[in-house]
Design an enzyme around this catalytic site. Structure first.
Site, PDB file in Angstrom:
ATOM      1  N   ASP A  66     -10.888   1.977  -3.303  1.00  0.00           N
ATOM      2  CA  ASP A  66     -11.315   1.620  -1.713  1.00  0.00           C
ATOM      3  C   ASP A  66     -13.019   1.632  -1.972  1.00  0.00           C
ATOM      4  O   ASP A  66     -13.677   1.404  -0.870  1.00  0.00           O
ATOM      5  CB  ASP A  66     -11.040   2.739  -0.745  1.00  0.00           C
ATOM      6  CG  ASP A  66      -9.598   2.420  -0.228  1.00  0.00           C
ATOM      7  OD1 ASP A  66      -8.895   1.475  -0.579  1.00  0.00           O
ATOM      8  OD2 ASP A  66      -8.881   3.303   0.524  1.00  0.00           O
ATOM      9  N   ASP A 103       0.896  -1.140   0.080  1.00  0.00           N
ATOM     10  CA  ASP A 103       0.059   0.009   0.005  1.00  0.00           C
ATOM     11  C   ASP A 103       0.618   1.091  -0.151  1.00  0.00           C
ATOM     12  O   ASP A 103       2.025   1.198   0.125  1.00  0.00           O
ATOM     13  CB  ASP A 103      -0.872  -0.106   1.009  1.00  0.00           C
ATOM     14  CG  ASP A 103      -1.972   0.907   1.126  1.00  0.00           C
ATOM     15  OD1 ASP A 103      -2.350   1.402   0.122  1.00  0.00           O
ATOM     16  OD2 ASP A 103      -3.026   0.640   1.857  1.00  0.00           O
TER      17      ASP A 103
HETATM   18  C1  DGJ Z   1      -5.666   2.091   2.039  1.00  0.00           C
HETATM   19  C2  DGJ Z   1      -6.068   0.757   1.249  1.00  0.00           C
HETATM   20  O1  DGJ Z   1      -6.350   1.302  -0.109  1.00  0.00           O
HETATM   21  C3  DGJ Z   1      -7.357   0.053   2.126  1.00  0.00           C
HETATM   22  O2  DGJ Z   1      -7.764  -0.952   1.276  1.00  0.00           O
HETATM   23  C4  DGJ Z   1      -6.404  -0.352   3.273  1.00  0.00           C
HETATM   24  O3  DGJ Z   1      -5.477  -1.336   3.072  1.00  0.00           O
HETATM   25  C5  DGJ Z   1      -6.055   0.700   3.982  1.00  0.00           C
HETATM   26  N1  DGJ Z   1      -5.204   1.502   3.253  1.00  0.00           N
HETATM   27  C6  DGJ Z   1      -5.212   0.259   5.379  1.00  0.00           C
HETATM   28  O4  DGJ Z   1      -4.968   1.511   6.062  1.00  0.00           O
END
Ligand code: DGJ
Length: 748
Positions: free
Chosen positions: A524, A464
């Site tokens: 997300d 990430d």
């Molecule tokens: C952002 C990501 O897009 C989410 O899916 C998740 O992993 C969060 N970060 C975790 O902090």
């Protein structure tokens, strides 16, 4: 194949021809990019400037054909009579590169700077151009459905060169066009925008340090009237994850100049004698089969030549991710309970997301400290991974290695490792970036992450990255080169680890990241109605197997929209399927429905992930040539809906096909007081009886099987009626808002 005849180079495959010629002035002129033609067509395809245009500046006195401004070029300089945008800028200097030689290379020419490259190209044309003190090499690598271009500038003089801009390619295409590009932000990625390309330049660029969800680097240029199935469409993308730039502009002569490369904003690089600058590779595709044809060419290229070879056509597991269900709030007992439930549903991989390390109990602290939090996970990662695998499900782990919280042991030990400028820090999600241009920072990340990966049985990593950069220009480029080095050192020795990259969802959905990990967490936003638009946007440039797509809870966390579980599944099927919700609260009917979804997806997963994809009037379809799966999606229901037809593309006209709808479960609770019309006894719509029945009983929905010819299906066959308020009939689609259906079409 590449052939040369009389200073004409013809690069061709079964899908396209690309022709260029070196003219009498040693300037490479663009002749053609489109469906296959013959080398001998070069003369007929050459532009005819005649007596030229007024106000022209000429390379050769008296020769109107020597006006650079009116030529269709493969590259251009500045200050020599071409007043269109130049792909190369040496600060404060004119440029005039002329052809000095060419070479045909088998395969690709390897890059030296560490940028990722497409693999499996058949041949490469190297054109060398030069001006005093500098040499420019233009590379063209041939792939079955795409041509890949890049440039290398070398300082061959004895004084430094100050480079302000060097694009990966420049090209002048005939005629007018529309630029289709893809824009958005967090949870709203990949919105399609169509902008006519006229004399005012159209620019698509990123300056956030990442390829960005604001402006994806991939874009298309289409001829007037092009649609999904017809018309000339060109597609472009960059194998790069940092600040990018693309522009398109129409000239007086009716040519469209297009270029793409690293964003020149604030970019300045000094090349000392002997130094060179290599641009990222740019991907060029063309189709006369409209947007659909172009997408298929891009998809094939990405699946065959971008994603790591180990993952080429390798089925991706159905995963469960802990994030939306748990956020930071979990312990080993809760995770094992979830993993057991995920296994029971049919998931094959359990992914532990953020929160497993250091003092990471929210997003203010702990980032950078990848030491397992023993309070949450007393058995450590090794113990947790073992226990999870004993349940019969694989284990995957989340990292965010490019960032650090100030409240972390890493930052306290190495405050100088954070990326800084001359001012006070600026924060994104309470975190700073680590300075990946420093060797010691890169070494630390590689060692730290590698040790963890080797300490437990981890078969998947979610990588990430949740903030924008502050690095400008050349440093922003060096940061990305640093990132590529880190990814290469960690994952090249561990090719079997499935790497899913992520940047707050789709903030770094690009071909550069796809060279290291074959899939990206697309957004997300998992609301299926939003995902229809988001995944549709990605589908223009990226195949389904690159998109992480999860079923989450309803009402949805970002939209408050309640959608049927069937639609959440039907949309996520057209990507790499996962589940991301608290399984503790699932009702028995939902458990059964998810089990059925996963079983169905597994049976057709290769087609969903790697099949030929098409956008249709009513949704999407995928096909492996024998079986076609069609999703029909609805958003808001209207009263008294009319007829609707199922149109399927790519079938054999005379062959007979079976069309079967995927059996879906209708929750009876959704009918509320309407049940009185069909139930033999009076039922309280808010009563206990209905609540209990809703947990356990469902109605079948729109089930039917019929046989029909390919010709009829291509034209469109009427679908069962939608609910119209005229009564319940089990043959109709009683779906309401956000309903959807899935059809399985197989040869009889
Ligand atoms: C952002 C990501 O897009 C989410 O899916 C998740 O992993 C969060 N970060 C975790 O902090």
């Amino acid at each position: 194949m590449i052939i040369e005849e009389n200073a004409v180079f013809h690069l061709y495959t079964e899908q396209y021809s690309y022709l260029l010629k070196i003219n009498q002035y040693g300037i490479p002129e663009h002749l053609y990019f489109g469906p296959p033609v013959q080398t001998t067509d070069a003369a007929a395809l050459s532009l005819r400037p005649g007596l030229g245009w007024g106000s022209s500046v000429l390379l050769e006195k008296g020769d109107p054909a020597s006006c650079l401004d009116a030529m269709a070029l493969e590259w251009s300089g500045s200050g020599r009579g071409d007043y269109r945008e130049a792909p190369l800028e040496l600060l404060g200097q004119s440029t005039d590169f002329r052809f000095t030689g060419s070479r045909i290379i088998e395969g690709s020419e390897p890059m030296a700077c560490g940028l990722p490259q497409a693999h499996g190209g058949s041949q490469t044309l190297e054109l060398t151009l030069a001006q005093p003190g500098a040499r420019l090499k233009l590379y063209y690598t041939v792939f079955p459905t795409a041509l890949v271009r890049r440039a290398v500038l070398e300082n061959v003089g004895d004084a430094p060169i100050r480079l302000g801009k060097c694009m990966s390619f420049c090209l002048d295409l005939p005629g007018s066009s529309t630029m289709t590009s893809f824009h958005g932000g967090w949870i709203t990625e990949m919105g399609r925008r169509d902008t006519p390309v006229q004399e005012a330049k159209v620019v698509c660029e990123s300056r956030t340090g990442a390829s960005s969800h604001r402006n994806n680097p991939g874009f298309l240029l289409s001829a007037p009237g092009a649609n999904e199935e017809w018309g000339r469409v060109y597609g472009f993308n960059l194998i790069y994850s940092g600040n990018h730039y693309a522009s398109a502009q129409r000239s007086l002569q009716g040519l469209t100049r297009v270029m793409q490369g690293v964003n020149p904003a604030e970019f300045c690089r000094e090349l000392t004698p002997g130094d060179c600058f290599e641009t990222p590779e740019a991907v060029l595709c063309v189709s006369d089969g409209g947007f659909g044809g172009l997408s298929q060419a891009m998809h094939r290229f990405v699946m065959e030549h971008i994603v790591p070879p180990y993952w080429k056509n390798r089925p991706r597991p159905v995963l469960f991710n802990s994030w939306e269900g748990c956020m930071f709030d979990f312990n080993q007992r809760r995770l094992l309970e979830l993993a057991g439930k995920a296994k029971n549903l049919g998931c094959e991989l359990f992914v532990l997301d953020d929160g497993w390390f250091g003092s990471r109990n929210d997003d203010h602290a702990g980032l950078g400290d990848y030491t397992v939090n023993r309070k949450k996970l007393p058995g450590g990662l090794t113990g947790l991974a073992r226990k999870i695998r004993e349940l019969g499900i694989d284990f995957g782990l989340w990292f965010e290695p490019e960032s650090v919280n100030e409240d972390s042991d890493l930052f306290r030990a190495h405050p100088d490792w954070a990326l800084t400028d001359d001012f006070s820090p600026v924060y994104g999600r309470n975190q700073l970036l680590l300075d990946l241009t420093k060797q010691e920072v890169r070494d630390h990340i590689v060692e730290n992450v590698s040790n963890i990966l080797d300490s437990a049985e981890i078969s998947y990593v979610k990588w990430d990255m949740n903030r924008h950069s502050i690095a400008l220009g050349s440093k922003a480029h060096d940061f990305i080169l640093g990132l590529y080095e880190v990814l290469r050192r960690i994952f090249a020795p561990r090719p079997q680890i499935l790497l899913e990259t992520c940047s707050s969802g789709g903030n770094r959905f690009d071909l550069g990241m796809l060279c290291f990990g074959p899939q990206v967490w697309a957004s997300d936003n998992t609301d299926p109605i939003e995902r229809l638009r988001i995944q549709n946007g990605y589908s223009y440039l990226y195949p389904q197997s690159t998109m992480g797509a999860h079923v989450s809870a309803a009402p949805h966390a970002q939209t408050l929209r309640a959608t049927p579980l069937s639609t959440r599944g039907n949309v996520a099927f057209f990507g790499c399927l996962g589940y991301e919700l608290d399984l503790k609260h699932l009702l028995p009917v939902e458990v059964r429905e998810i089990q059925a979804q996963i079983e169905f997806y597994k049976a057709y997963r290769e087609i969903f992930q790697f099949g030929r994809f098409a956008r249709t009037e009513t949704g999407w379809q995928v096909s492996d040539g024998e079986t076609t799966l069609v999703g029909v999606f609805h958003t808001l229901t209207h009263a008294a809906p009319g007829y609707e037809w199922l149109r399927v593309r790519g079938l054999e006209n005379r062959t007979r096909y079976q069309v079967a709808s995927l059996s879906q479960a209708l929750r009876i609770g959704q009918f509320g007081s309407l049940l009185k019309h069909v139930a033999p006894v009076s039922i309280d719509p808010n009563g206990q009886l209905l609540r209990i029945a809703d947990r356990h009983v469902t109605l079948p929905e729109g089930e039917e099987v019929l046989t029909v010819s390919g010709g009829a299906l291509e034209s469109g066959i009427p679908l069962p009626p939608l609910f119209r308020g005229t009564g319940y009939d089990k043959g109709q689609r009683n779906q309401g808002d956000f309903g959807s259906s899935l059809y399985i079409i197989t040869e009889c």
